[in-house]
Motif scaffolding. Sequence first.
Motif, PDB file in Angstrom:
ATOM      1  N   LEU A  84      20.699   8.633   5.226  1.00  0.00           N
ATOM      2  CA  LEU A  84      20.442   7.773   6.548  1.00  0.00           C
ATOM      3  C   LEU A  84      20.300   6.927   6.140  1.00  0.00           C
ATOM      4  CD1 LEU A  84      16.916  10.157   6.461  1.00  0.00           C
ATOM      5  CD2 LEU A  84      19.354  10.441   7.949  1.00  0.00           C
ATOM      6  N   ARG A  85      21.265   6.260   7.087  1.00  0.00           N
ATOM      7  CA  ARG A  85      20.687   4.849   7.719  1.00  0.00           C
ATOM      8  C   ARG A  85      21.196   4.244   9.282  1.00  0.00           C
ATOM      9  NH1 ARG A  85      21.131   4.605   3.019  1.00  0.00           N
ATOM     10  NH2 ARG A  85      22.905   3.883   1.428  1.00  0.00           N
ATOM     11  N   ALA A  86      20.324   3.436   8.915  1.00  0.00           N
ATOM     12  CA  ALA A  86      19.945   3.145  10.355  1.00  0.00           C
ATOM     13  C   ALA A  86      20.688   1.369  11.038  1.00  0.00           C
ATOM     14  CB  ALA A  86      18.225   2.050  10.275  1.00  0.00           C
ATOM     15  N   SER A  87      21.178   1.118  10.195  1.00  0.00           N
ATOM     16  CA  SER A  87      22.250  -0.207  10.094  1.00  0.00           C
ATOM     17  C   SER A  87      23.557  -0.440   9.073  1.00  0.00           C
ATOM     18  CB  SER A  87      22.066  -1.438  10.576  1.00  0.00           C
ATOM     19  OG  SER A  87      20.674  -2.013   9.310  1.00  0.00           O
ATOM     20  N   LEU A  88      23.960  -1.299   9.532  1.00  0.00           N
ATOM     21  CA  LEU A  88      25.535  -0.960   8.908  1.00  0.00           C
ATOM     22  C   LEU A  88      26.876  -1.973   9.655  1.00  0.00           C
ATOM     23  CD1 LEU A  88      28.385   0.028   9.823  1.00  0.00           C
ATOM     24  CD2 LEU A  88      27.656   2.257   8.930  1.00  0.00           C
ATOM     25  N   ALA A  89      27.120  -2.876   8.438  1.00  0.00           N
ATOM     26  CA  ALA A  89      28.028  -3.863   8.993  1.00  0.00           C
ATOM     27  C   ALA A  89      29.240  -3.781   8.470  1.00  0.00           C
ATOM     28  CB  ALA A  89      27.535  -5.441   8.432  1.00  0.00           C
ATOM     29  N   VAL A  90      30.310  -4.025   9.876  1.00  0.00           N
ATOM     30  CA  VAL A  90      31.914  -4.061   8.247  1.00  0.00           C
ATOM     31  C   VAL A  90      31.979  -5.001   8.413  1.00  0.00           C
ATOM     32  CG1 VAL A  90      34.029  -2.731   9.637  1.00  0.00           C
ATOM     33  CG2 VAL A  90      32.173  -1.779   9.930  1.00  0.00           C
ATOM     34  N   LEU A  91      33.027  -5.382   7.332  1.00  0.00           N
ATOM     35  CA  LEU A  91      33.107  -6.509   6.394  1.00  0.00           C
ATOM     36  C   LEU A  91      34.489  -6.652   6.650  1.00  0.00           C
ATOM     37  CD1 LEU A  91      30.500  -6.162   3.426  1.00  0.00           C
ATOM     38  CD2 LEU A  91      30.226  -7.193   5.619  1.00  0.00           C
ATOM     39  N   ASP A  92      36.103  -5.699   6.654  1.00  0.00           N
ATOM     40  CA  ASP A  92      37.015  -5.969   7.298  1.00  0.00           C
ATOM     41  C   ASP A  92      37.557  -6.068   8.673  1.00  0.00           C
ATOM     42  OD1 ASP A  92      39.875  -5.909   5.712  1.00  0.00           O
ATOM     43  OD2 ASP A  92      39.453  -4.579   7.941  1.00  0.00           O
ATOM     44  N   GLU A  93      37.730  -7.084   9.123  1.00  0.00           N
ATOM     45  CA  GLU A  93      38.286  -7.982  10.326  1.00  0.00           C
ATOM     46  C   GLU A  93      38.640  -6.498  11.093  1.00  0.00           C
ATOM     47  OE1 GLU A  93      39.777 -11.609  13.196  1.00  0.00           O
ATOM     48  OE2 GLU A  93      40.047 -11.612  10.801  1.00  0.00           O
ATOM     49  N   GLY A  94      39.732  -6.018  10.343  1.00  0.00           N
ATOM     50  CA  GLY A  94      40.834  -4.758  11.331  1.00  0.00           C
ATOM     51  C   GLY A  94      40.097  -3.449  10.728  1.00  0.00           C
ATOM     52  N   PHE A  95      39.644  -3.613  10.550  1.00  0.00           N
ATOM     53  CA  PHE A  95      38.977  -2.070  10.507  1.00  0.00           C
ATOM     54  C   PHE A  95      37.654  -2.561  12.094  1.00  0.00           C
ATOM     55  CE2 PHE A  95      35.284   0.347   8.593  1.00  0.00           C
ATOM     56  CZ  PHE A  95      35.286   2.313   9.670  1.00  0.00           C
ATOM     57  N   ALA A  96      36.959  -3.978  11.712  1.00  0.00           N
ATOM     58  CA  ALA A  96      35.722  -3.934  12.553  1.00  0.00           C
ATOM     59  C   ALA A  96      36.700  -3.875  13.785  1.00  0.00           C
ATOM     60  CB  ALA A  96      35.364  -5.243  12.415  1.00  0.00           C
ATOM     61  N   LYS A  97      37.768  -4.237  14.674  1.00  0.00           N
ATOM     62  CA  LYS A  97      37.863  -4.306  15.978  1.00  0.00           C
ATOM     63  C   LYS A  97      38.401  -2.756  15.622  1.00  0.00           C
ATOM     64  CE  LYS A  97      40.085  -8.534  15.238  1.00  0.00           C
ATOM     65  NZ  LYS A  97      41.619  -9.944  15.345  1.00  0.00           N
ATOM     66  N   SER A  98      38.790  -2.070  14.851  1.00  0.00           N
ATOM     67  CA  SER A  98      39.740  -0.484  15.295  1.00  0.00           C
ATOM     68  C   SER A  98      38.198  -0.236  16.352  1.00  0.00           C
ATOM     69  CB  SER A  98      39.820  -0.107  14.452  1.00  0.00           C
ATOM     70  OG  SER A  98      40.744   0.872  14.335  1.00  0.00           O
ATOM     71  N   LEU A  99      37.169   0.310  15.183  1.00  0.00           N
ATOM     72  CA  LEU A  99      36.046   0.101  15.248  1.00  0.00           C
ATOM     73  C   LEU A  99      35.564   0.377  16.128  1.00  0.00           C
ATOM     74  CD1 LEU A  99      33.455   2.155  13.746  1.00  0.00           C
ATOM     75  CD2 LEU A  99      32.417   0.567  12.877  1.00  0.00           C
ATOM     76  N   GLU A 100      35.602  -0.951  17.112  1.00  0.00           N
ATOM     77  CA  GLU A 100      34.930  -1.590  18.289  1.00  0.00           C
ATOM     78  C   GLU A 100      35.834  -1.207  19.888  1.00  0.00           C
ATOM     79  OE1 GLU A 100      33.307  -5.897  20.470  1.00  0.00           O
ATOM     80  OE2 GLU A 100      35.137  -6.714  18.552  1.00  0.00           O
ATOM     81  N   GLU A 101      37.102  -0.293  19.096  1.00  0.00           N
ATOM     82  CA  GLU A 101      37.851  -0.126  19.958  1.00  0.00           C
ATOM     83  C   GLU A 101      37.000   1.097  21.140  1.00  0.00           C
ATOM     84  OE1 GLU A 101      41.866  -0.327  19.635  1.00  0.00           O
ATOM     85  OE2 GLU A 101      41.803  -1.800  19.463  1.00  0.00           O
ATOM     86  N   LYS A 102      37.083   1.880  19.398  1.00  0.00           N
ATOM     87  CA  LYS A 102      36.705   3.280  19.299  1.00  0.00           C
ATOM     88  C   LYS A 102      35.042   3.066  20.131  1.00  0.00           C
ATOM     89  CE  LYS A 102      39.711   4.739  16.528  1.00  0.00           C
ATOM     90  NZ  LYS A 102      41.152   4.665  17.222  1.00  0.00           N
TER      91      LYS A 102
END
Length: 88
Positions: free
Chosen positions: A62-80
């Motif tokens: 179980l996780r209530a929150s997470l932060a993505v620390l890699d800029e490229g992965f963050a951009k891809s995830l944000e699009e999804k």
Amino acid sequence: IASGEFSTEKAVKSGSAYIVVVSEEASEKTKKMFRNMCSFYQVPMYLYASKEALGNAIGKQLRASLAVLDEGFAKSLEEKLKLAEKTE
């Protein structure tokens, strides 16, 4: 990835978080805290899935929150995540 409330908060405040994802099942207090913090530090924040699904996505429980620390992965995830919001 930084996961869990403490690690996610630390990542946002240190400037290393590119996107924050908070579980839809998180408490209203937790959602508000991250909403305000992410707004102040100008980090995109999304509400997504159950705590179990969020944890499973990163190989944890179980996780209530997470932060993505890699800029490229963050951009891809944000699009999804934006696509997921449109289909709801």
